[in-house]
Write a protein that holds these residues in place. Structure first.
Motif, PDB file in Angstrom:
ATOM      1  N   CYS A   1       0.835  -1.198   0.000  1.00 43.43           N
ATOM      2  CA  CYS A   1       0.000   0.000   0.000  1.00 43.43           C
ATOM      3  C   CYS A   1       0.869   1.247   0.000  1.00 43.43           C
ATOM      4  O   CYS A   1       2.021   1.221   0.456  1.00 43.43           O
ATOM      5  CB  CYS A   1      -0.889   0.036   1.244  1.00 43.43           C
ATOM      6  SG  CYS A   1      -2.241  -1.151   1.252  1.00 43.43           S
ATOM      7  N   ARG A   2       0.294   2.330  -0.516  1.00 48.33           N
ATOM      8  CA  ARG A   2       0.919   3.632  -0.304  1.00 48.33           C
ATOM      9  C   ARG A   2       0.318   4.207   0.970  1.00 48.33           C
ATOM     10  O   ARG A   2      -0.901   4.254   1.121  1.00 48.33           O
ATOM     11  CB  ARG A   2       0.686   4.573  -1.480  1.00 48.33           C
ATOM     12  CG  ARG A   2       1.232   5.987  -1.245  1.00 48.33           C
ATOM     13  CD  ARG A   2       1.688   6.661  -2.505  1.00 48.33           C
ATOM     14  NE  ARG A   2       2.838   6.008  -3.105  1.00 48.33           N
ATOM     15  CZ  ARG A   2       4.106   6.216  -2.764  1.00 48.33           C
ATOM     16  NH1 ARG A   2       4.398   7.071  -1.806  1.00 48.33           N
ATOM     17  NH2 ARG A   2       5.079   5.574  -3.367  1.00 48.33           N
ATOM     18  N   ILE A   3       1.177   4.619   1.883  1.00 46.37           N
ATOM     19  CA  ILE A   3       0.728   5.176   3.150  1.00 46.37           C
ATOM     20  C   ILE A   3       0.774   6.690   3.044  1.00 46.37           C
ATOM     21  O   ILE A   3       1.830   7.285   2.822  1.00 46.37           O
ATOM     22  CB  ILE A   3       1.615   4.706   4.320  1.00 46.37           C
ATOM     23  CG1 ILE A   3       1.787   3.184   4.285  1.00 46.37           C
ATOM     24  CG2 ILE A   3       1.018   5.174   5.642  1.00 46.37           C
ATOM     25  CD1 ILE A   3       0.513   2.393   4.282  1.00 46.37           C
ATOM     26  N   VAL A   4      -0.379   7.296   3.188  1.00 45.29           N
ATOM     27  CA  VAL A   4      -0.524   8.742   3.041  1.00 45.29           C
ATOM     28  C   VAL A   4      -0.720   9.365   4.420  1.00 45.29           C
ATOM     29  O   VAL A   4      -1.482   8.849   5.241  1.00 45.29           O
ATOM     30  CB  VAL A   4      -1.731   9.070   2.137  1.00 45.29           C
ATOM     31  CG1 VAL A   4      -1.964  10.570   2.074  1.00 45.29           C
ATOM     32  CG2 VAL A   4      -1.513   8.499   0.746  1.00 45.29           C
ATOM     33  N   ALA A   5      -0.026  10.470   4.664  1.00 44.26           N
ATOM     34  CA  ALA A   5      -0.185  11.229   5.909  1.00 44.26           C
ATOM     35  C   ALA A   5      -0.689  12.614   5.550  1.00 44.26           C
ATOM     36  O   ALA A   5       0.012  13.389   4.896  1.00 44.26           O
ATOM     37  CB  ALA A   5       1.150  11.328   6.647  1.00 44.26           C
ATOM     38  N   THR A   6      -1.906  12.924   5.958  1.00 47.64           N
ATOM     39  CA  THR A   6      -2.492  14.202   5.578  1.00 47.64           C
ATOM     40  C   THR A   6      -3.486  14.654   6.638  1.00 47.64           C
ATOM     41  O   THR A   6      -3.557  14.083   7.729  1.00 47.64           O
ATOM     42  CB  THR A   6      -3.147  14.088   4.183  1.00 47.64           C
ATOM     43  OG1 THR A   6      -3.556  15.387   3.728  1.00 47.64           O
ATOM     44  CG2 THR A   6      -4.335  13.136   4.197  1.00 47.64           C
ATOM     45  N   THR A   7      -4.264  15.677   6.336  1.00 40.05           N
ATOM     46  CA  THR A   7      -5.233  16.218   7.282  1.00 40.05           C
ATOM     47  C   THR A   7      -6.636  16.201   6.674  1.00 40.05           C
ATOM     48  O   THR A   7      -6.784  16.186   5.442  1.00 40.05           O
ATOM     49  CB  THR A   7      -4.888  17.666   7.673  1.00 40.05           C
ATOM     50  OG1 THR A   7      -5.078  18.516   6.528  1.00 40.05           O
ATOM     51  CG2 THR A   7      -3.439  17.777   8.160  1.00 40.05           C
ATOM     52  N   PRO A   8      -7.665  16.232   7.514  1.00 41.10           N
ATOM     53  CA  PRO A   8      -9.036  16.280   6.985  1.00 41.10           C
ATOM     54  C   PRO A   8      -9.274  17.505   6.109  1.00 41.10           C
ATOM     55  O   PRO A   8     -10.025  17.437   5.131  1.00 41.10           O
ATOM     56  CB  PRO A   8      -9.894  16.333   8.252  1.00 41.10           C
ATOM     57  CG  PRO A   8      -9.064  15.665   9.298  1.00 41.10           C
ATOM     58  CD  PRO A   8      -7.657  16.078   8.990  1.00 41.10           C
ATOM     59  N   GLN A   9      -8.639  18.615   6.441  1.00 38.77           N
ATOM     60  CA  GLN A   9      -8.839  19.844   5.684  1.00 38.77           C
ATOM     61  C   GLN A   9      -8.199  19.772   4.297  1.00 38.77           C
ATOM     62  O   GLN A   9      -8.765  20.257   3.314  1.00 38.77           O
ATOM     63  CB  GLN A   9      -8.273  21.039   6.459  1.00 38.77           C
ATOM     64  CG  GLN A   9      -8.996  21.354   7.772  1.00 38.77           C
ATOM     65  CD  GLN A   9      -8.674  20.345   8.870  1.00 38.77           C
ATOM     66  OE1 GLN A   9      -7.599  19.747   8.892  1.00 38.77           O
ATOM     67  NE2 GLN A   9      -9.603  20.170   9.804  1.00 38.77           N
ATOM     68  N   LYS A  10      -7.030  19.150   4.207  1.00 33.19           N
ATOM     69  CA  LYS A  10      -6.319  19.076   2.926  1.00 33.19           C
ATOM     70  C   LYS A  10      -6.902  18.020   1.999  1.00 33.19           C
ATOM     71  O   LYS A  10      -6.888  18.178   0.775  1.00 33.19           O
ATOM     72  CB  LYS A  10      -4.838  18.794   3.167  1.00 33.19           C
ATOM     73  CG  LYS A  10      -4.082  19.965   3.755  1.00 33.19           C
ATOM     74  CD  LYS A  10      -2.611  19.605   3.957  1.00 33.19           C
ATOM     75  CE  LYS A  10      -1.838  20.779   4.553  1.00 33.19           C
ATOM     76  NZ  LYS A  10      -0.417  20.419   4.830  1.00 33.19           N
ATOM     77  N   GLU A  11      -7.371  16.930   2.560  1.00 33.10           N
ATOM     78  CA  GLU A  11      -7.896  15.826   1.754  1.00 33.10           C
ATOM     79  C   GLU A  11      -9.253  15.379   2.286  1.00 33.10           C
ATOM     80  O   GLU A  11      -9.390  14.311   2.880  1.00 33.10           O
ATOM     81  CB  GLU A  11      -6.906  14.652   1.753  1.00 33.10           C
ATOM     82  CG  GLU A  11      -5.573  14.945   1.107  1.00 33.10           C
ATOM     83  CD  GLU A  11      -5.681  15.197  -0.392  1.00 33.10           C
ATOM     84  OE1 GLU A  11      -6.648  14.688  -1.014  1.00 33.10           O
ATOM     85  OE2 GLU A  11      -4.807  15.898  -0.932  1.00 33.10           O
ATOM     86  N   PRO A  12     -10.313  16.187   2.088  1.00 30.43           N
ATOM     87  CA  PRO A  12     -11.632  15.852   2.649  1.00 30.43           C
ATOM     88  C   PRO A  12     -12.231  14.560   2.091  1.00 30.43           C
ATOM     89  O   PRO A  12     -12.966  13.866   2.793  1.00 30.43           O
ATOM     90  CB  PRO A  12     -12.489  17.071   2.289  1.00 30.43           C
ATOM     91  CG  PRO A  12     -11.766  17.735   1.155  1.00 30.43           C
ATOM     92  CD  PRO A  12     -10.318  17.482   1.379  1.00 30.43           C
ATOM     93  N   VAL A  13     -11.925  14.231   0.834  1.00 27.44           N
ATOM     94  CA  VAL A  13     -12.470  12.995   0.260  1.00 27.44           C
ATOM     95  C   VAL A  13     -11.833  11.780   0.945  1.00 27.44           C
ATOM     96  O   VAL A  13     -12.524  10.819   1.320  1.00 27.44           O
ATOM     97  CB  VAL A  13     -12.229  12.952  -1.265  1.00 27.44           C
ATOM     98  CG1 VAL A  13     -12.684  11.601  -1.831  1.00 27.44           C
ATOM     99  CG2 VAL A  13     -12.978  14.088  -1.950  1.00 27.44           C
TER     100      VAL A  13
END
Length: 237
Positions: A17-29
């Motif tokens: 898998c690709r592990i993504v680290a982000t925030t609800p605001q930056k990636e709402p989908v």
């Protein structure tokens, strides 16, 4: 789903898998997918109330979340992070131990000792039932304290987790708060323990191969973040 290149991520070969680290605001989908997966997982185990969906849905209590995405873009698991805390009372662990005075006292004291150095807390971990390499996704979740402390500039990470994940947590450098008796949270089927990670001692506390992998993945995540910060300047030039 195509993930923008500036979003911090790394390739996890164990889970493929690709592990993504982000925030609800930056990636709402992605955040909505995370919530849907978490709700389905917690519902399957009969502990939906522990997710506290009305509180976490808008993303305001989540500083960061990790999502494991397979080659098709399907999310196979993840975990969210709260903090760094500015007050001891922000920790959810205090809510969990509210009915256990001795444990509550110890948790409060531990938070009080560490909070000035930065404390983040791992919550809402889940793995999809159809994940072909579910144990590898669980291992990624166990590594997320190392990544979240680095990304959020905190020294310590805290998690409360059921005893059956103890081995995975210990491999990543977790220290069990042995002076705190496990509690039946969210219900009597579970024995929940308190785990701490110290970013300064992970090299000594973690299993060696795991430490090397976490160090490599942390470098990838931080490199993505630096690139995102520098991007507008580079475009402008």
């Amino acid at each position: 789903m195509r993930i923008p290149i500036e979003v911090p991520s790394y390739q996890d070969h164990r889970s493929q898998c690709r592990i993504v680290a982000t925030t609800p605001q930056k990636e709402p989908v992605l955040w909505k997918q995370f919530l849907d997966g978490a709700q389905e997982s917690y519902m399957r185990h009969g502990v939906t109330t522990a997710l506290e969906m009305p509180t976490i849905r808008d993303g305001s209590t989540t500083a960061l979340f990790f999502a494991a995405l397979d080659n098709s873009g399907a999310m196979l698991g993840g975990v969210r992070v709260q903090g760094p805390y500015s007050s001891v009372d922000q920790s959810h662990a205090l809510v969990e131990f509210a009915g256990y005075p001795n444990g509550l006292r110890h948790v409060h004291h531990m938070l009080d000792e560490r909070i000035e150095h930065g404390v983040v807390e791992l919550k809402s971990a889940w793995v999809a039932p159809n994940a072909p390499r579910g144990r590898a996704v669980t291992a990624m979740i166990a590594e997320s304290p190392a990544y979240s402390t680095a990304l959020l500039g905190a020294r310590y990470a805290l998690a409360t987790a059921a005893s059956h994940v103890r081995t995975a947590w210990l491999d990543t450098g977790a220290i069990i708060a042995t002076q705190i008796e496990p509690i039946p949270y969210p219900d009597e089927r579970y024995r929940t323990e308190v785990f701490w990670w110290d970013r300064r001692t992970l090299a000594f506390d973690a299993e060696l191969a795991t430490w090397r992998r976490m160090r490599r993945n942390t470098a990838s995540l931080l490199a993505h973040r630096r690139a995102a910060v520098e991007l507008p300047e580079a475009v402008a030039s």
